[in-house]
Scaffold this motif. Structure first.
Motif, PDB file in Angstrom:
ATOM      1  N   GLN A 259      -9.052   2.960  -1.024  1.00  0.00           N
ATOM      2  CA  GLN A 259     -10.145   3.310  -1.930  1.00  0.00           C
ATOM      3  C   GLN A 259      -9.929   2.713  -3.325  1.00  0.00           C
ATOM      4  N   GLY A 260     -11.026   2.145  -3.889  1.00  0.00           N
ATOM      5  CA  GLY A 260     -11.014   1.669  -5.266  1.00  0.00           C
ATOM      6  C   GLY A 260     -10.296   0.361  -5.505  1.00  0.00           C
ATOM      7  N   VAL A 261      -9.894  -0.351  -4.454  1.00  0.00           N
ATOM      8  CA  VAL A 261      -9.176  -1.618  -4.628  1.00  0.00           C
ATOM      9  C   VAL A 261     -10.160  -2.778  -4.490  1.00  0.00           C
ATOM     10  N   ASP A 262     -10.199  -3.656  -5.494  1.00  0.00           N
ATOM     11  CA  ASP A 262     -11.034  -4.863  -5.450  1.00  0.00           C
ATOM     12  C   ASP A 262     -10.167  -6.003  -4.913  1.00  0.00           C
ATOM     13  N   TRP A 263     -10.249  -6.206  -3.610  1.00  0.00           N
ATOM     14  CA  TRP A 263      -9.355  -7.180  -2.977  1.00  0.00           C
ATOM     15  C   TRP A 263      -9.672  -8.607  -3.392  1.00  0.00           C
ATOM     16  N   ALA A 264     -10.931  -8.909  -3.671  1.00  0.00           N
ATOM     17  CA  ALA A 264     -11.283 -10.255  -4.124  1.00  0.00           C
ATOM     18  C   ALA A 264     -10.663 -10.549  -5.484  1.00  0.00           C
ATOM     19  N   ALA A 265     -10.646  -9.537  -6.368  1.00  0.00           N
ATOM     20  CA  ALA A 265     -10.098  -9.732  -7.716  1.00  0.00           C
ATOM     21  C   ALA A 265      -8.591  -9.942  -7.702  1.00  0.00           C
ATOM     22  N   LEU A 266      -7.921  -9.584  -6.608  1.00  0.00           N
ATOM     23  CA  LEU A 266      -6.467  -9.722  -6.534  1.00  0.00           C
ATOM     24  C   LEU A 266      -6.019 -11.107  -6.069  1.00  0.00           C
ATOM     25  N   LYS A 267      -6.971 -12.053  -5.982  1.00  0.00           N
ATOM     26  CA  LYS A 267      -6.601 -13.406  -5.550  1.00  0.00           C
ATOM     27  C   LYS A 267      -5.555 -14.012  -6.471  1.00  0.00           C
ATOM     28  N   ALA A 268      -5.668 -13.713  -7.780  1.00  0.00           N
ATOM     29  CA  ALA A 268      -4.724 -14.272  -8.750  1.00  0.00           C
ATOM     30  C   ALA A 268      -3.426 -13.469  -8.810  1.00  0.00           C
ATOM     31  N   ALA A 269      -3.387 -12.311  -8.183  1.00  0.00           N
ATOM     32  CA  ALA A 269      -2.183 -11.462  -8.189  1.00  0.00           C
ATOM     33  C   ALA A 269      -1.658 -11.344  -6.764  1.00  0.00           C
ATOM     34  N   LYS A 270      -1.152 -12.446  -6.243  1.00  0.00           N
ATOM     35  CA  LYS A 270      -0.785 -12.525  -4.825  1.00  0.00           C
ATOM     36  C   LYS A 270       0.280 -11.513  -4.429  1.00  0.00           C
ATOM     37  N   TRP A 271       1.280 -11.321  -5.287  1.00  0.00           N
ATOM     38  CA  TRP A 271       2.368 -10.417  -4.936  1.00  0.00           C
ATOM     39  C   TRP A 271       1.896  -8.966  -4.925  1.00  0.00           C
ATOM     40  N   GLU A 272       1.055  -8.600  -5.871  1.00  0.00           N
ATOM     41  CA  GLU A 272       0.513  -7.242  -5.877  1.00  0.00           C
ATOM     42  C   GLU A 272      -0.335  -7.006  -4.635  1.00  0.00           C
ATOM     43  N   ARG A 273      -1.156  -7.998  -4.297  1.00  0.00           N
ATOM     44  CA  ARG A 273      -1.999  -7.879  -3.111  1.00  0.00           C
ATOM     45  C   ARG A 273      -1.149  -7.720  -1.851  1.00  0.00           C
ATOM     46  N   ALA A 274      -0.106  -8.562  -1.733  1.00  0.00           N
ATOM     47  CA  ALA A 274       0.775  -8.485  -0.564  1.00  0.00           C
ATOM     48  C   ALA A 274       1.467  -7.125  -0.485  1.00  0.00           C
ATOM     49  N   GLY A 275       1.907  -6.621  -1.635  1.00  0.00           N
ATOM     50  CA  GLY A 275       2.582  -5.327  -1.652  1.00  0.00           C
ATOM     51  C   GLY A 275       1.672  -4.192  -1.221  1.00  0.00           C
ATOM     52  N   ARG A 276       0.422  -4.221  -1.694  1.00  0.00           N
ATOM     53  CA  ARG A 276      -0.532  -3.178  -1.316  1.00  0.00           C
ATOM     54  C   ARG A 276      -0.824  -3.201   0.188  1.00  0.00           C
ATOM     55  N   VAL A 277      -1.028  -4.407   0.717  1.00  0.00           N
ATOM     56  CA  VAL A 277      -1.353  -4.516   2.140  1.00  0.00           C
ATOM     57  C   VAL A 277      -0.171  -4.069   2.998  1.00  0.00           C
ATOM     58  N   LEU A 278       1.024  -4.524   2.662  1.00  0.00           N
ATOM     59  CA  LEU A 278       2.206  -4.145   3.442  1.00  0.00           C
ATOM     60  C   LEU A 278       2.451  -2.643   3.354  1.00  0.00           C
ATOM     61  N   ALA A 279       2.178  -2.063   2.180  1.00  0.00           N
ATOM     62  CA  ALA A 279       2.337  -0.608   2.039  1.00  0.00           C
ATOM     63  C   ALA A 279       1.367   0.139   2.946  1.00  0.00           C
ATOM     64  N   MET A 280       0.119  -0.365   3.051  1.00  0.00           N
ATOM     65  CA  MET A 280      -0.854   0.261   3.947  1.00  0.00           C
ATOM     66  C   MET A 280      -0.418   0.154   5.401  1.00  0.00           C
ATOM     67  N   VAL A 281       0.064  -1.019   5.789  1.00  0.00           N
ATOM     68  CA  VAL A 281       0.515  -1.216   7.172  1.00  0.00           C
ATOM     69  C   VAL A 281       1.666  -0.271   7.489  1.00  0.00           C
ATOM     70  N   ALA A 282       2.657  -0.217   6.574  1.00  0.00           N
ATOM     71  CA  ALA A 282       3.823   0.632   6.810  1.00  0.00           C
ATOM     72  C   ALA A 282       3.441   2.112   6.853  1.00  0.00           C
ATOM     73  N   ALA A 283       2.574   2.531   5.920  1.00  0.00           N
ATOM     74  CA  ALA A 283       2.168   3.939   5.877  1.00  0.00           C
ATOM     75  C   ALA A 283       1.365   4.317   7.112  1.00  0.00           C
ATOM     76  N   GLY A 284       0.441   3.438   7.541  1.00  0.00           N
ATOM     77  CA  GLY A 284      -0.360   3.720   8.725  1.00  0.00           C
ATOM     78  C   GLY A 284       0.490   3.822   9.975  1.00  0.00           C
ATOM     79  N   ALA A 285       1.413   2.862  10.163  1.00  0.00           N
ATOM     80  CA  ALA A 285       2.273   2.879  11.347  1.00  0.00           C
ATOM     81  C   ALA A 285       3.186   4.098  11.349  1.00  0.00           C
ATOM     82  N   ALA A 286       3.790   4.378  10.188  1.00  0.00           N
ATOM     83  CA  ALA A 286       4.703   5.519  10.100  1.00  0.00           C
ATOM     84  C   ALA A 286       3.968   6.827  10.393  1.00  0.00           C
ATOM     85  N   THR A 287       2.789   6.974   9.798  1.00  0.00           N
ATOM     86  CA  THR A 287       2.014   8.198  10.018  1.00  0.00           C
ATOM     87  C   THR A 287       1.684   8.390  11.493  1.00  0.00           C
ATOM     88  N   TYR A 288       1.230   7.330  12.132  1.00  0.00           N
ATOM     89  CA  TYR A 288       0.811   7.422  13.530  1.00  0.00           C
ATOM     90  C   TYR A 288       1.982   7.789  14.433  1.00  0.00           C
TER      91      TYR A 288
END
Length: 521
Positions: free
Chosen positions: A466-495
């Motif tokens: 929620q509230g993340v502008d993924w298009a705007a993060l094109k210039a912040a590649k590391w932040e974008r990668a960190g957010r996505v990996l955190a979602m993947v890890a949290a989703g897998a762990a929760t499940y």
């Protein structure tokens, strides 16, 4: 043999293949964008890929694997080796002629699948089709080798060979601009190099098993062999069934070329993300189950056959449902991370993500088909899946007719997904009505627990996105990668934590192949 361990082995190599495949698509999108030239490459590459799915990995494998497994079970290894030799020779003659016709008739083939391409893009697609069309010959030999290796329970090598194609194409993307005025042609050449490397690897595996085919046979001798005739008789209905499925892809590609520049690329990249869960689960289980189902059917082991189907269905839902949900909720984050670089624009990212969401609806359907269809093939019933495929084709194109005017390229992905769900449903009903499969005890409790775990996982992923502008993060590649990996890890762990809390244990899904008597016993 522990089937869960075998499936994990195949899935691990398939994962490596899909990771390198994603890297390939990322580099291609970054280097060329969603442009007319990438549309031309994707159309040209789709032609040999369609025939690969049609002849090599499709109808041929569906017909050959059950016959090979049946002959090996009933008559032994010597008879199986004779079949391999004659089938390999017949296949080589067939794909050699097909490749020659494809190279000569490239303009007609491009027109048949992509008449909406502009003049220069059409010419580029024609040239690249001529470069890549012989790839079908390489893949036919790879499919034969993979079928033999899988029948002998040597799953890893066949699963690993697609990595060689991806590595070759990645090298082509990097090196072609340094040596060629039209770098995209260098990528097409790299596809052919990758095909040759795959063929060499599989042939090496067959040589180690002392099963490398003797292909030096005349067409008359090869096609006149009784085992080849048997494979061809099984292949005819299988070819019709696979042709129907591939015809839907051809029509969709043709429609996409008329919807505007970039649509073919958006659909292709979305399909690449869909292939991850489909290949990691559906393909892996299909590869492992088909020889085992064939042995059970050939030995009239109904209990073993039923248990294999039931195990495959449960494992598919256990892993396929969270994959589908994650793909739907993370379509934009994943698309942004993987493809939103270089010449790939914000619009390209958003439109590709919409197609990914549409494809996510069909994830479970695609994977279930990989379990249910082998249930028919193992019993050498090729006609039932054909009838289902015809119904699915008609339904898919009716959906296109209704939805494309409103949803554009997204409708093409949506129709394929809904068609996959219909396909799986009809195959399931067919196995039940024919008495081939009866669900084992515990399904209701199993599904209720799955729904609870999925609901918790979905809530976590939704909240984190929620509230993340993924298009705007094109210039912040590391932040974008960190957010996505955190979602993947949290989703897998929760499940998986929820599954553990609800009582699921890994040992519950271990299954050994039924022990059958030796040939002639």
């Amino acid at each position: 043999m522990n089937l869960l361990r075998a499936a994990f082995s195949v899935s691990s190599w398939t994962f490596a293949s899909r990771i390198t495949g994603l890297l390939r698509e990322m580099l291609l999108a970054s280097a060329f964008g969603a442009s007319a030239i990438t549309d031309a490459f994707n159309v040209a590459f789709r032609l040999p890929n369609l025939l690969r799915r049609l002849f090599a990995e499709g109808a041929f494998s569906q017909a050959f694997v059950p016959v090979l497994g049946d002959i090996r079970t009933r008559e032994g290894d010597a008879a199986a080796k004779a079949l391999i030799d004659h089938v390999a020779a017949a296949l080589l003659w067939a794909v050699g002629l097909t490749s020659l016709v494809g190279v000569i008739g490239a303009p007609l083939l491009v027109y048949a699948i992509g008449s909406g391409l502009s003049g220069s893009a059409f010419d580029d697609a024609t040239v690249m089709t001529r470069i890549m069309f012989p790839y079908i010959g390489c893949m036919a030999m790879v499919a034969l080798g993979a079928a033999v290796l899988n029948t002998w329970r040597k799953f890893m090598l066949a699963a690993a060979t697609p990595v060689l194609l991806n590595v070759a194409v990645i090298a082509g993307i990097w090196l072609a601009p340094q040596f060629m005025a039209r770098p995209i042609y260098g990528v097409a050449i790299a596809v052919m190099i990758g095909g040759l490397l795959q063929m060499g690897a599989v042939w090496w595996g067959l040589r180690r098993l002392k099963l490398r085919p003797d292909v030096l046979k005349s067409p008359r001798r090869a096609f006149g062999y009784a085992g080849v005739k048997r494979v061809l008789s099984q292949m005819a209905p299988a070819l019709l069934g696979v042709s129907v499925a591939q015809l839907s892809l051809i029509i969709n590609t043709q429609i996409a070329t008329h919807l505007g520049e970039g649509r073919v690329t958006w659909i292709t990249l979305a399909d690449r993300l869909l292939e991850f869960p489909n290949a990691l689960l559906g393909v892996a289980l299909g590869v492992v189950l088909t020889p085992s189902l064939t042995r059970a059917a050939s030995s009239n082991d109904q209990a073993g056959y039923n248990g294999l189907i039931d195990w495959g269905l449960r494992l598919t839902l256990l892993l396929g449902l969270p994959a589908a949900l994650a793909l739907a909720l993370m379509a934009q984050p994943l698309t942004a991370l993987l493809f939103h670089n270089g010449k790939f624009s914000d619009t390209d990212m958003i439109q590709t993500a919409l197609a990914v969401q549409a494809y996510s609806i069909g994830v479970v359907g695609f994977t279930l088909v990989k379990i249910l269809a082998p249930g028919f093939y193992a019993r050498q019933d090729m006609r039932s899946p054909v009838k289902v495929a015809v119904i699915v084709l008609i339904a898919t194109q009716l959906m296109n007719l209704l939805l494309v005017p409103y949803l554009s390229h997204v409708a093409l992905a949506l129709s394929i997904s809904l068609g996959a769900m219909l396909n799986a449903g009809l195959l399931y009903v067919g196995l039940r009505r024919g008495g081939a499969y009866r669900p084992e005890a515990g399904w209701l409790v199993f599904l209720i627990k799955l729904m609870i775990a999925l609901a918790v996982m979905g809530a976590v992923l939704w909240f984190m996105g929620q509230g993340v502008d993924w298009a705007a993060l094109k210039a912040a590649k590391w932040e974008r990668a960190g957010r996505v990996l955190a979602m993947v890890a949290a989703g897998a762990a929760t499940y998986f934590v929820m599954l553990a809390v609800l009582g699921f244990r890994l040992r519950d899904f271990r299954r050994r192949e039924p022990t059958l008597p030796a040939p002639g016993a």
